[in-house]
Scaffold this motif. Structure first.
Motif, short mmCIF file in Angstrom:
data_model
loop_
_atom_site.label_atom_id
_atom_site.label_comp_id
_atom_site.label_asym_id
_atom_site.label_seq_id
_atom_site.Cartn_x
_atom_site.Cartn_y
_atom_site.Cartn_z
N VAL A 32 84.58 -15.84 -35.32
CA VAL A 32 83.25 -16.07 -34.76
C VAL A 32 83.05 -15.25 -33.48
O VAL A 32 81.99 -14.64 -33.30
CB VAL A 32 83.02 -17.58 -34.51
N LEU A 38 77.11 -13.85 -33.35
CA LEU A 38 77.45 -15.23 -32.99
C LEU A 38 78.13 -15.39 -31.64
O LEU A 38 78.05 -16.46 -31.03
CB LEU A 38 78.36 -15.84 -34.08
N TYR A 87 73.69 -20.17 -38.74
CA TYR A 87 74.42 -21.32 -39.24
C TYR A 87 75.19 -20.95 -40.50
O TYR A 87 76.37 -21.29 -40.66
CB TYR A 87 73.46 -22.49 -39.52
N VAL A 90 78.26 -18.90 -39.65
CA VAL A 90 79.35 -19.75 -39.15
C VAL A 90 80.05 -20.43 -40.33
O VAL A 90 81.29 -20.47 -40.39
CB VAL A 90 78.82 -20.78 -38.13
N HIS A 93 82.27 -17.97 -42.04
CA HIS A 93 83.51 -17.74 -41.29
C HIS A 93 84.48 -18.90 -41.48
O HIS A 93 85.69 -18.69 -41.60
CB HIS A 93 83.22 -17.54 -39.80
#
Length: 131
Positions: A32, A38, A87, A90, A93
């Motif tokens: 991240v 991000l 979102y 994330v 990831h």
């Protein structure tokens, strides 16, 4: 005669407990923080504390002991105005992290279900759904 109930191990136990969760959190944040879209969300955060919070939250999601004492998801995330696209990144990831660490697919699937359920608490109001 008593019959001992067969206990099914939690996802938390299946992946190896606290040490495995900590390894996942470390790898996840490596990913991240290396993502230019991000990384800015974390620029002013106390990252050791952030990592601790995520480890406690992921422990709960995986069926481990609930020792999470942080803010509610909406309280922590709504002021950040996070769009659905971020979102989703994330979540990607996190999925990549769990896959890379050899977490079984059924556990990854259950984590993805939780991500879908909490999306509205994290994504900025008015940004719709992307999952």
């Amino acid at each position: 005669m008593t019959v001992a109930a067969e206990t099914v191990p939690s996802h938390y136990e299946r992946i190896g407990g606290a040490s495995s969760v900590k390894a996942a959190v470390a790898l996840f944040y490596d990913k991240v923080l290396a993502d230019p879209e991000l990384a800015g969300y974390f620029a002013d955060l106390n990252m050791p504390e952030q990592r601790r919070h995520l480890a406690l939250m992921l422990t709960v999601v995986l069926g481990g002991p609930n020792e999470y004492d942080g803010r509610e998801l909406a309280e922590a995330h709504q002021p950040l105005n996070i769009p659905v696209a971020h979102y989703v990144k994330v979540g990607e990831h996190l999925t990549a992290t769990l896959t890379e660490l050899g977490v079984p697919g059924d556990i990854i699937g259950d984590v993805q279900v939780v991500l879908e359920k909490v999306q509205d608490q994290v994504v900025a109001q008015g940004h719709g759904t992307g999952v």
